[in-house]
Design a protein around this motif. Structure first.
Motif, PDB file in Angstrom:
ATOM      1  N   HIS A  15       0.835  -1.207   0.000  1.00  0.00           N
ATOM      2  CA  HIS A  15       0.000   0.000   0.000  1.00  0.00           C
ATOM      3  C   HIS A  15       0.872   1.260   0.000  1.00  0.00           C
ATOM      4  N   LEU A  16       1.903   1.264   0.815  1.00  0.00           N
ATOM      5  CA  LEU A  16       2.815   2.413   0.870  1.00  0.00           C
ATOM      6  C   LEU A  16       3.444   2.669  -0.502  1.00  0.00           C
ATOM      7  N   THR A  18       2.319   1.716  -3.482  1.00  0.00           N
ATOM      8  CA  THR A  18       1.264   2.168  -4.389  1.00  0.00           C
ATOM      9  C   THR A  18       0.958   3.639  -4.150  1.00  0.00           C
ATOM     10  N   GLN A  19       0.872   4.028  -2.887  1.00  0.00           N
ATOM     11  CA  GLN A  19       0.607   5.425  -2.526  1.00  0.00           C
ATOM     12  C   GLN A  19       1.743   6.337  -2.994  1.00  0.00           C
ATOM     13  N   GLN A  20       2.976   5.873  -2.860  1.00  0.00           N
ATOM     14  CA  GLN A  20       4.114   6.675  -3.320  1.00  0.00           C
ATOM     15  C   GLN A  20       4.015   6.962  -4.812  1.00  0.00           C
ATOM     16  N   ALA A  22       1.361   6.860  -6.731  1.00  0.00           N
ATOM     17  CA  ALA A  22       0.201   7.713  -7.021  1.00  0.00           C
ATOM     18  C   ALA A  22       0.458   9.163  -6.639  1.00  0.00           C
ATOM     19  N   SER A  23       1.200   9.385  -5.565  1.00  0.00           N
ATOM     20  CA  SER A  23       1.401  10.759  -5.083  1.00  0.00           C
ATOM     21  C   SER A  23       2.282  11.593  -6.003  1.00  0.00           C
ATOM     22  N   ASP A  33       0.537  14.937  -5.165  1.00  0.00           N
ATOM     23  CA  ASP A  33       0.327  15.123  -3.729  1.00  0.00           C
ATOM     24  C   ASP A  33       1.684  15.037  -3.036  1.00  0.00           C
ATOM     25  N   ALA A  36       1.815  14.009   0.716  1.00  0.00           N
ATOM     26  CA  ALA A  36       1.646  12.563   0.943  1.00  0.00           C
ATOM     27  C   ALA A  36       2.934  11.828   0.607  1.00  0.00           C
ATOM     28  N   PHE A  37       3.601  12.238  -0.477  1.00  0.00           N
ATOM     29  CA  PHE A  37       4.875  11.628  -0.851  1.00  0.00           C
ATOM     30  C   PHE A  37       5.878  11.775   0.291  1.00  0.00           C
ATOM     31  N   ASP A  40       5.772   9.700   3.984  1.00  0.00           N
ATOM     32  CA  ASP A  40       6.152   8.296   4.166  1.00  0.00           C
ATOM     33  C   ASP A  40       7.633   8.090   4.486  1.00  0.00           C
ATOM     34  N   SER A  80       2.765   4.258 -12.442  1.00  0.00           N
ATOM     35  CA  SER A  80       1.887   3.180 -11.985  1.00  0.00           C
ATOM     36  C   SER A  80       2.710   1.965 -11.581  1.00  0.00           C
TER      37      SER A  80
END
Length: 146
Positions: A15-16, A18-20, A22-23, A33, A36-37, A40, A80
């Motif tokens: 999840h982390l 994937t979030q990286q 996406a951000s 974002d 958000a990047f 983490d 992605s």
């Protein structure tokens, strides 16, 4: 560590990552974002981009360079996740995230981002990150695409 906890940690790391990815994505319609990047990472975590000579960059310096890219003609950057490979032991993990980077919605390139992660007792944080991209003679190994 129980099998259930191990699986929970693997999922949290996926999840982390994937979030990286996406951000850092931005287009004409969507801003990256950056907060958000940055959230983490541990304080003072080094980043090692693919460019050479190798140079460690702190998160704020990296973000400054990323935020300047639209001024240099990059109108969009979409990242992605294509696969992960994670090795985990207790509160330490090494994870590889295969990504596809799409620049200006036309030029795609794959790469691998390597993460050194630590669990601070409640969440996983990035202690260091390095990456490289595919080029002649260097392709993403199939085992990283699972």
């Amino acid at each position: 560590m129980t099998d259930a906890q191990h699986e929970q940690d693997l999922e949290a790391i996926r999840h982390l990552i994937t979030q990286q990815f996406a951000s850092v994505t931005w287009t004409e319609e969507r801003e990256a974002d950056w907060s958000a990047f940055a959230a983490d990472f541990l304080a003072d975590a080094p980043l090692f981009p693919a460019s050479r000579p190798v140079e460690a960059r702190a998160v704020p310096k990296f973000l400054t360079s990323m935020k300047a890219l639209p001024n240099d003609g990059l109108t969009s950057f979409e990242q992605s996740l294509c696969g992960t490979k994670i090795m985990l032991f207790g509160n330490a993990a090494v994870a590889f995230g295969v990504c596809e980077n799409l620049k200006n919605r036309s030029t795609a390139q794959r790469g691998i981002e390597a993460f050194l992660l630590v669990n601070d007792g409640s969440v996983w944080r990035i202690a260091a990150q390095a990456w490289d991209i595919e080029r002649d003679g260097l392709s993403v190994p199939e085992e990283f695409l699972e």
